[in-house]
Design an enzyme around this catalytic site. Structure first.
Site, PDB file in Angstrom:
ATOM      1  N   ASP A   1      42.457 -36.002  19.197  1.00  0.00           N
ATOM      2  CA  ASP A   1      42.109 -35.091  20.289  1.00  0.00           C
ATOM      3  C   ASP A   1      42.621 -33.684  19.984  1.00  0.00           C
ATOM      4  O   ASP A   1      43.168 -33.008  20.854  1.00  0.00           O
ATOM      5  CB  ASP A   1      42.673 -35.596  21.620  1.00  0.00           C
ATOM      6  CG  ASP A   1      41.987 -34.949  22.828  1.00  0.00           C
ATOM      7  OD1 ASP A   1      40.880 -34.390  22.660  1.00  0.00           O
ATOM      8  OD2 ASP A   1      42.548 -35.005  23.933  1.00  0.00           O
TER       9      ASP A   1
ATOM     10  N   VAL B   1      53.181 -32.088  34.846  1.00  0.00           N
ATOM     11  CA  VAL B   1      54.367 -31.873  34.026  1.00  0.00           C
ATOM     12  C   VAL B   1      55.362 -31.071  34.855  1.00  0.00           C
ATOM     13  O   VAL B   1      54.997 -30.067  35.477  1.00  0.00           O
ATOM     14  CB  VAL B   1      54.035 -31.133  32.717  1.00  0.00           C
ATOM     15  CG1 VAL B   1      55.310 -30.828  31.935  1.00  0.00           C
ATOM     16  CG2 VAL B   1      53.087 -31.960  31.861  1.00  0.00           C
TER      17      VAL B   1
ATOM     18  N   LYS C   1      56.680 -35.721  32.080  1.00  0.00           N
ATOM     19  CA  LYS C   1      55.232 -35.870  32.185  1.00  0.00           C
ATOM     20  C   LYS C   1      54.910 -37.102  33.025  1.00  0.00           C
ATOM     21  O   LYS C   1      55.337 -38.210  32.698  1.00  0.00           O
ATOM     22  CB  LYS C   1      54.616 -35.999  30.790  1.00  0.00           C
ATOM     23  CG  LYS C   1      53.096 -36.040  30.783  1.00  0.00           C
ATOM     24  CD  LYS C   1      52.565 -36.005  29.359  1.00  0.00           C
ATOM     25  CE  LYS C   1      51.052 -36.006  29.316  1.00  0.00           C
ATOM     26  NZ  LYS C   1      50.535 -35.928  27.936  1.00  0.00           N
TER      27      LYS C   1
ATOM     28  N   GLY D   1      52.817 -27.661  35.834  1.00  0.00           N
ATOM     29  CA  GLY D   1      51.362 -27.706  35.794  1.00  0.00           C
ATOM     30  C   GLY D   1      50.856 -29.037  36.304  1.00  0.00           C
ATOM     31  O   GLY D   1      51.545 -30.057  36.195  1.00  0.00           O
ATOM     32  N   GLU D   2      49.674 -29.025  36.891  1.00  0.00           N
ATOM     33  CA  GLU D   2      49.109 -30.254  37.455  1.00  0.00           C
ATOM     34  C   GLU D   2      47.610 -30.260  37.203  1.00  0.00           C
ATOM     35  O   GLU D   2      46.937 -29.235  37.337  1.00  0.00           O
ATOM     36  CB  GLU D   2      49.398 -30.322  38.950  1.00  0.00           C
ATOM     37  CG  GLU D   2      48.951 -31.608  39.615  1.00  0.00           C
ATOM     38  CD  GLU D   2      49.389 -31.693  41.077  1.00  0.00           C
ATOM     39  OE1 GLU D   2      48.907 -32.608  41.766  1.00  0.00           O
ATOM     40  OE2 GLU D   2      50.198 -30.849  41.509  1.00  0.00           O
ATOM     41  N   GLY D   3      47.094 -31.410  36.790  1.00  0.00           N
ATOM     42  CA  GLY D   3      45.668 -31.554  36.536  1.00  0.00           C
ATOM     43  C   GLY D   3      45.186 -32.928  36.953  1.00  0.00           C
ATOM     44  O   GLY D   3      45.921 -33.695  37.587  1.00  0.00           O
ATOM     45  N   GLY D   4      43.954 -33.239  36.559  1.00  0.00           N
ATOM     46  CA  GLY D   4      43.377 -34.512  36.957  1.00  0.00           C
ATOM     47  C   GLY D   4      44.071 -35.711  36.349  1.00  0.00           C
ATOM     48  O   GLY D   4      44.046 -36.806  36.924  1.00  0.00           O
ATOM     49  N   MET D   5      44.687 -35.529  35.170  1.00  0.00           N
ATOM     50  CA  MET D   5      45.334 -36.642  34.502  1.00  0.00           C
ATOM     51  C   MET D   5      46.778 -36.854  34.942  1.00  0.00           C
ATOM     52  O   MET D   5      47.339 -37.929  34.749  1.00  0.00           O
ATOM     53  CB  MET D   5      45.306 -36.434  32.985  1.00  0.00           C
ATOM     54  CG  MET D   5      43.908 -36.308  32.399  1.00  0.00           C
ATOM     55  SD  MET D   5      42.892 -37.771  32.685  1.00  0.00           S
ATOM     56  CE  MET D   5      43.745 -38.961  31.669  1.00  0.00           C
ATOM     57  N   GLY D   6      47.401 -35.816  35.499  1.00  0.00           N
ATOM     58  CA  GLY D   6      48.801 -35.955  35.895  1.00  0.00           C
ATOM     59  C   GLY D   6      49.459 -34.608  36.049  1.00  0.00           C
ATOM     60  O   GLY D   6      48.798 -33.600  36.320  1.00  0.00           O
TER      61      GLY D   6
END
Length: 318
Positions: free
Chosen positions: A150, A37, A52, A30-35
């Site tokens: 969070d 995995v 991560k 998976g990939e998102g704005g924060m980094g």
């Protein structure tokens, strides 16, 4: 002649690359704005792990590396099967840190709710089962002096563990508040922390001053959403300030107005968890779990037993 399209170099290790001589990358999960995995194999143990990575963009933000490393510090102090384990910390050739975690196969509660909610989950004991496990993980974290800060459905990962479905693992202690010996705390000072829809009123005012009761507020929000398909507070305008105004000045809509089949006593437990003043909420994860027991089914029995054992001073049961 047609020129090839310009593309940026891949910011993360590619499949087949070996990090620190022992972690061979298989694929990005998976990939998102924060980094991102990635799934990898520990070559010495021949076991799957998750790696991560931080996004190169995030790396440039002040305090971002400290937040990332804080996840490893916090997770190493929490010994609970309901919290994802962090095994190691490494560095990429460019100096960026990465975490080595247990590899999980499943989906988080936000994905589960999107797939199965109508709009909430119909099975009340199942919702209670999810939340009891989250409370069990928080019970251990809070005893270690760690406040997650969070808690939200996307940080509650659901797996099938040894044939046991709906097993919950808490993720992302990156913005947790870790109490240090002598009363100090390791936390961020210059970041907007938490997710507004799940934030307690005191965290929305000052993330540095919260204690474990802020996490319990967030758990009550999660349960409210699991049962109804929506969070207590929403923003019609999409503005952050609208959410904050509601958190500070209004009470959440009575959950029974959204789902009439819920027992009044359960509704009262949820709204106690959503109390604006921390002193009006449950004093501990164990106390909140105990209040939810009447609506749990048999498969939650072991979770409840372990929560009670630890609350009684027994620590981890043999």
């Amino acid at each position: 002649m047609t020129q090839p399209a310009f593309s940026l170099p891949n910011p993360y290790p590619l499949p087949g690359e070996v990090l620190d001589g022992k972690y061979q990358v298989e694929r990005i999960l998976g990939e998102g704005g924060m980094g991102a995995v990635a799934r990898a194999t520990h070559l010495l143990r021949r076991a799957p792990v998750a790696l991560k990575f931080m996004s190169p963009v995030v790396l440039s933000f002040a305090g971002a590396v400290e937040r990332f490393m804080n996840e490893a510090v916090a997770a190493s102090q929490i010994d609970s099967e309901n919290v994802v384990k962090v095994f190691d910390v490494g560095k990429l050739p460019n100096g960026a840190p990465y975490l080595v975690m247990e590899c999980l196969e499943g989906r988080d509660l936000s994905e589960l709710l999107a797939a199965e909610g109508r709009p909430g989950l119909e099975n009340v004991p199942r919702c209670i089962h999810f939340v009891l496990q989250a409370l069990r993980g928080l019970q251990v974290a809070h005893e270690a002096g760690i406040v997650h800060r969070d808690m939200k459905p996307s940080n509650c990962f659901v797996i099938d563990k040894d044939g046991e479905p709906d097993f919950v693992k808490l993720l992302d202690f990156g913005i947790s508040k870790v109490q240090q010996p002598g009363g100090g705390s390791l936390t961020q000072t210059n970041s907007a922390l938490g997710t507004p829809l799940y934030m307690s009123p005191e965290q929305a005012k000052s993330a540095r001053s919260v204690d474990h009761r802020s996490d319990l507020y967030s758990v009550a929000v999660i349960l409210y959403e699991l049962l109804t398909g929506r969070t207590p507070f929403t923003s019609e305008s999409g503005e952050f300030t609208e959410i904050l105004f509601k958190i500070f000045t209004t009470d959440p809509p009575p959950i029974e107005s959204l789902r009439a089949d819920l027992p009044p006593e359960l509704c009262a437990v949820i709204h106690r968890g959503l109390a604006r003043e921390p002193a009006a909420r449950f004093a501990s994860a164990a106390e909140m779990a105990e209040a939810l027991v009447p609506w749990a089914d048999d498969r939650s029995r072991q979770v409840v037993s372990r929560i009670r054992h630890r609350a009684a001073g027994g620590g981890r049961p043999s």
